[in-house]
Design an enzyme around this catalytic site. Sequence first.
Site, short mmCIF file in Angstrom:
data_model
loop_
_atom_site.label_atom_id
_atom_site.label_comp_id
_atom_site.label_asym_id
_atom_site.label_seq_id
_atom_site.Cartn_x
_atom_site.Cartn_y
_atom_site.Cartn_z
N VAL A 25 -1.40 20.23 2.42
CA VAL A 25 -1.36 21.61 1.95
C VAL A 25 -2.60 21.85 1.08
O VAL A 25 -3.02 20.96 0.35
CB VAL A 25 -0.06 21.85 1.15
CG1 VAL A 25 -0.05 23.24 0.52
CG2 VAL A 25 1.16 21.65 2.04
N GLU A 61 9.40 11.08 -7.32
CA GLU A 61 9.41 9.61 -7.37
C GLU A 61 10.53 9.11 -8.28
O GLU A 61 11.19 8.11 -7.98
CB GLU A 61 8.06 9.08 -7.86
CG GLU A 61 7.98 7.56 -7.84
CD GLU A 61 6.55 7.09 -8.08
OE1 GLU A 61 5.83 6.85 -7.08
OE2 GLU A 61 6.15 6.97 -9.25
N HIS A 92 5.90 -0.35 -5.99
CA HIS A 92 4.77 0.36 -6.61
C HIS A 92 3.77 -0.68 -7.11
O HIS A 92 4.14 -1.58 -7.87
CB HIS A 92 5.29 1.20 -7.77
CG HIS A 92 4.31 2.21 -8.26
ND1 HIS A 92 3.05 1.87 -8.71
CD2 HIS A 92 4.39 3.56 -8.37
CE1 HIS A 92 2.41 2.97 -9.08
NE2 HIS A 92 3.20 4.01 -8.88
N PRO A 93 2.50 -0.58 -6.67
CA PRO A 93 1.55 -1.63 -7.05
C PRO A 93 1.30 -1.71 -8.55
O PRO A 93 0.86 -2.74 -9.05
CB PRO A 93 0.26 -1.24 -6.30
CG PRO A 93 0.41 0.21 -5.99
CD PRO A 93 1.89 0.47 -5.85
N TYR A 151 3.64 -1.49 -10.93
CA TYR A 151 4.80 -1.93 -11.72
C TYR A 151 5.51 -3.12 -11.10
O TYR A 151 6.72 -3.20 -11.08
CB TYR A 151 5.79 -0.77 -11.92
CG TYR A 151 5.15 0.40 -12.60
CD1 TYR A 151 4.98 0.42 -13.98
CD2 TYR A 151 4.66 1.48 -11.86
CE1 TYR A 151 4.36 1.48 -14.61
CE2 TYR A 151 4.04 2.54 -12.48
CZ TYR A 151 3.90 2.54 -13.85
OH TYR A 151 3.28 3.60 -14.47
N1 UDP Z 1 0.11 17.46 -1.40
C1 UDP Z 1 -0.59 18.42 -0.67
N2 UDP Z 1 -1.31 19.38 -1.32
C2 UDP Z 1 -1.39 19.43 -2.68
C3 UDP Z 1 -0.69 18.45 -3.43
C4 UDP Z 1 0.03 17.47 -2.77
O1 UDP Z 1 -0.55 18.40 0.57
O2 UDP Z 1 -2.07 20.32 -3.20
C5 UDP Z 1 0.92 16.45 -0.68
C6 UDP Z 1 0.03 15.40 -0.01
O3 UDP Z 1 0.68 14.92 1.14
C7 UDP Z 1 -0.04 14.33 -1.09
C8 UDP Z 1 1.37 14.38 -1.63
O4 UDP Z 1 1.74 15.75 -1.60
O5 UDP Z 1 -0.42 13.07 -0.57
C9 UDP Z 1 1.54 13.81 -3.05
O6 UDP Z 1 0.57 14.33 -3.92
P1 UDP Z 1 -0.57 13.39 -4.50
O7 UDP Z 1 -1.02 12.46 -3.43
O8 UDP Z 1 -1.61 14.25 -5.13
O9 UDP Z 1 0.21 12.57 -5.62
P2 UDP Z 1 -0.21 11.13 -6.20
O10 UDP Z 1 -0.21 10.17 -5.06
O11 UDP Z 1 -1.59 11.30 -6.80
O12 UDP Z 1 0.86 10.86 -7.20
#
Ligand code: UDP
Length: 297
Positions: A67, A247, A177-178, A180
Site C-alpha cells: 500500500v 504483533e 523474532h530475531p 528476542y
Molecule cells: N504496509 C504497506 N504500506 C504502508 C505500511 C505498511 O503496504 O504504508 C504493509 C507492508 O506489507 C509492510 C507491512 O504492512 O511490510 C508492515 O509494515 P512495516 O513493514 O513497515 O512494519 P515493520 O516490519 O517495520 O514493523
Amino acid sequence: ALNTEHNRPPALVRKIQRNGPQTPRTDVMLVTPWLAPIIWEGSFDQKLLDATYKPLNFTIGMTLFAVAKYTRFLKPFLESAEKHFMQGYRVNYYIFTDIPEQVPRVELKPGRSVVVFNTVKYSRWQEISLRRMEIINKHIMNKSIREVDYLYCLDVDLIFTNHYGAETFAPLVAVLHPGYFNILRNKFPYERRPESQAYVPKDHGHFYYIAAMFGGTLNNIVDVTAACHQALQVDKVNGIEAAWQEESHLNKYLVTNMPHKILSMEYLCNSEAPTPASVKVCRFSTVKKNHAEIRAQ
Ligand code: UDP
Ligand code: MN
C-alpha cells in the site's frame, strides 16, 4: 488398511529413508516444551520432504500488502520468491494494493500466479499494517482466497535469500523474532497493560514471534486473523493501542494457541544486525528502508 501397497511411501522416499537419519544439531533448541519442532538448517532433509509432499500437488497461497509507497518492494520480493520460495509447488501470490498499476510484471514459473486485490489506504501506517488481519480474514470468508493447502501471510519489505520450502508446512506456523531470542520471557515485548486485549502476564508465553510472517491452513488462518481483528477492535473502542499493534495480538493468540511448528530466525533475518552464530543460512531477510520517508503519506 495401513500395510496396503497403496499406503507405502513412494520409491524415492524409501530410497532416502534407507540412508538413515542425519546427525541432529545440538547447539540449538529443536523442539518446544509442547513438542512442536523448531526448524533450523540441519534439522530436516529437503529431498525427503519434497519426495513426500510434491506428489500431493499442494497449492501454496501467500498474502502480500503493498500500500502507498510499499509497492516498490514488490519487484525484488517476487523475483526472489520465484527463486527460493516453494520451488516446484503451485503458488498463488495474493497482492493487496491501492495502486494496482504499480504491481510489476514478474516472470513466473509454471503453476504460479499473481492475483491482485484492491484495498484502501488507511492514513496511519500502523493502521495499514494491522488492518491486514481483518482484510485477510474477509477474503478467506468470502472465498476470494480458497483452494490453497497452506497460506503464508508476509510483510513485503523482505527478500528471499535461500531455500524456503516444505519444511515450513504446518497447520499453524510462526517465526521467532530475531530480536528476542534467548532472553527471559519476562523481557519479551508482549503487551503488559491488563487493559489491552493483547495483555500477557510476565510468567506466560514461551517465545516472542514476529508478525512479518505467520502461516497455516485456511481454517487456522481464519481463526488467528479473526481473533486478532476482534481484539484490535475491542482495544480501539477502549482507546488503547497495544505496544506493537497486531504483533502484540498475534503473540497473545499464540500464547494459548500454540503453533504446531516454529521457524527459527533463519526464516526472518534482520539484515541490519549481526547474524547470530546459530543461524547458518538466512532464508528470508529484511530490506533496509528509511522509515520516515516510506511511511510519509
Ligand atoms: N504496509 C504497506 N504500506 C504502508 C505500511 C505498511 O503496504 O504504508 C504493509 C507492508 O506489507 C509492510 C507491512 O504492512 O511490510 C508492515 O509494515 P512495516 O513493514 O513497515 O512494519 P515493520 O516490519 O517495520 O514493523
Ligand atoms: Mn516489515
